[in-house]
Design a protein around this motif. Structure first.
Motif, PDB file in Angstrom:
ATOM      1  N   ARG A  82      26.883   8.194  47.293  1.00  0.00           N
ATOM      2  CA  ARG A  82      28.165   7.490  47.434  1.00  0.00           C
ATOM      3  C   ARG A  82      28.949   7.479  46.126  1.00  0.00           C
ATOM      4  O   ARG A  82      30.168   7.641  46.122  1.00  0.00           O
ATOM      5  N   LEU A  83      28.244   7.282  45.017  1.00  0.00           N
ATOM      6  CA  LEU A  83      28.908   7.306  43.710  1.00  0.00           C
ATOM      7  C   LEU A  83      29.471   8.700  43.412  1.00  0.00           C
ATOM      8  O   LEU A  83      30.601   8.835  42.948  1.00  0.00           O
ATOM      9  N   CYS A  84      28.683   9.722  43.705  1.00  0.00           N
ATOM     10  CA  CYS A  84      29.152  11.091  43.486  1.00  0.00           C
ATOM     11  C   CYS A  84      30.380  11.375  44.343  1.00  0.00           C
ATOM     12  O   CYS A  84      31.341  11.997  43.872  1.00  0.00           O
ATOM     13  N   ALA A  85      30.373  10.927  45.591  1.00  0.00           N
ATOM     14  CA  ALA A  85      31.531  11.133  46.467  1.00  0.00           C
ATOM     15  C   ALA A  85      32.759  10.418  45.913  1.00  0.00           C
ATOM     16  O   ALA A  85      33.865  10.969  45.919  1.00  0.00           O
ATOM     17  N   ALA A  86      32.575   9.210  45.412  1.00  0.00           N
ATOM     18  CA  ALA A  86      33.703   8.460  44.850  1.00  0.00           C
ATOM     19  C   ALA A  86      34.294   9.183  43.642  1.00  0.00           C
ATOM     20  O   ALA A  86      35.508   9.178  43.442  1.00  0.00           O
ATOM     21  N   TYR A  87      33.439   9.839  42.854  1.00  0.00           N
ATOM     22  CA  TYR A  87      33.904  10.528  41.653  1.00  0.00           C
ATOM     23  C   TYR A  87      34.201  12.011  41.881  1.00  0.00           C
ATOM     24  O   TYR A  87      34.619  12.700  40.961  1.00  0.00           O
ATOM     25  N   GLY A  88      33.954  12.515  43.103  1.00  0.00           N
ATOM     26  CA  GLY A  88      34.240  13.914  43.402  1.00  0.00           C
ATOM     27  C   GLY A  88      33.318  14.888  42.693  1.00  0.00           C
ATOM     28  O   GLY A  88      33.719  15.980  42.314  1.00  0.00           O
ATOM     29  N   LEU A  89      32.047  14.492  42.534  1.00  0.00           N
ATOM     30  CA  LEU A  89      31.049  15.327  41.873  1.00  0.00           C
ATOM     31  C   LEU A  89      29.872  15.572  42.800  1.00  0.00           C
ATOM     32  O   LEU A  89      29.550  14.714  43.621  1.00  0.00           O
ATOM     33  N   THR A  90      29.204  16.708  42.669  1.00  0.00           N
ATOM     34  CA  THR A  90      27.930  16.877  43.351  1.00  0.00           C
ATOM     35  C   THR A  90      26.887  16.100  42.559  1.00  0.00           C
ATOM     36  O   THR A  90      27.093  15.792  41.377  1.00  0.00           O
ATOM     37  N   MET A  91      25.758  15.798  43.191  1.00  0.00           N
ATOM     38  CA  MET A  91      24.695  15.079  42.499  1.00  0.00           C
ATOM     39  C   MET A  91      24.207  15.895  41.307  1.00  0.00           C
ATOM     40  O   MET A  91      23.971  15.361  40.227  1.00  0.00           O
TER      41      MET A  91
END
Length: 196
Positions: free
Chosen positions: A65-74
């Motif tokens: 969810r954090l990665c999605a919010a920041y537009g990054l892959t894990m």
């Protein structure tokens, strides 16, 4: 709780600290309050605060969810908290992240690198392990999942796929996804991720 470490387990606490620091930097760069980030991720403000203070490690779902919010892959996020990745990634230096709550281990075999669009990850999900992601960190993310051992159920785009050892599933991810270990033994798989 998730934890980050190298294959040699030499510095998991330092990596957890760098991960927490980078997550705090990302929030600050966007001028988001903890309340803003909580609204974007569905996580509580106190959980996010404790995460940034290194009082807890994120689960796979929260990190997704954090990665999605920041537009990054894990893998992109985890690569940002490690030192510059070498051209040859020795087995003992491959970063390992664990989410003990679902029995999930993620090894960054070939981490993101400047100028490259693909990365290779090894996943191991224990019996009964079940991880659901709300969406991809980057829309249209290309994924190739090759099951090496065990049985894996992958749900993407509303379709359910049961994969046995040797099977490979490939798709572009636009929405929710779910990974479940169906067998009595852990499932081990290779995940190739290609940025759009």
């Amino acid at each position: 709780m998730g934890s980050v470490g190298s294959g040699a387990e030499s510095e998991p606490a330092a990596l957890d600290t760098r991960l927490a620091g980078r997550l705090a930097e990302l929030r600050t760069e966007r001028r988001w309050s903890l309340e803003d980030l909580a609204g974007r991720t569905g996580a509580s403000r106190s959980t996010l605060s404790r995460l940034e203070r290194v009082e807890l490690s994120p689960t796979a779902v929260l990190l997704g969810r954090l990665c999605a919010a920041y537009g990054l892959t894990m893998s992109q996020l985890l690569a940002e908290v490690e030192s510059e990745p070498p051209l040859v990634v020795r087995a003992g230096r491959q970063e390992v992240w664990r989410d003990e709550s679902v029995g999930f281990t993620r090894r960054s075999v070939s981490p993101p690198h400047p100028g490259l669009r693909g990365e290779l990850v090894e996943g191991v999900l224990g019996p009964g392990g079940d991880i659901a992601y709300d969406g991809p960190p980057v829309a249209g993310l290309e994924q190739h999942i090759w099951v090496l051992e065990g049985v894996l159920e992958v749900t993407e785009g509303g379709r359910v796929h049961e994969l046995a050892s040797g099977d490979c599933l490939r798709f572009r991810l636009w929405g929710r996804s779910r990974f479940r270990c169906l067998g009595l033994e852990p499932v081990r798989y290779a995940l190739l991720i290609v940025l759009p």
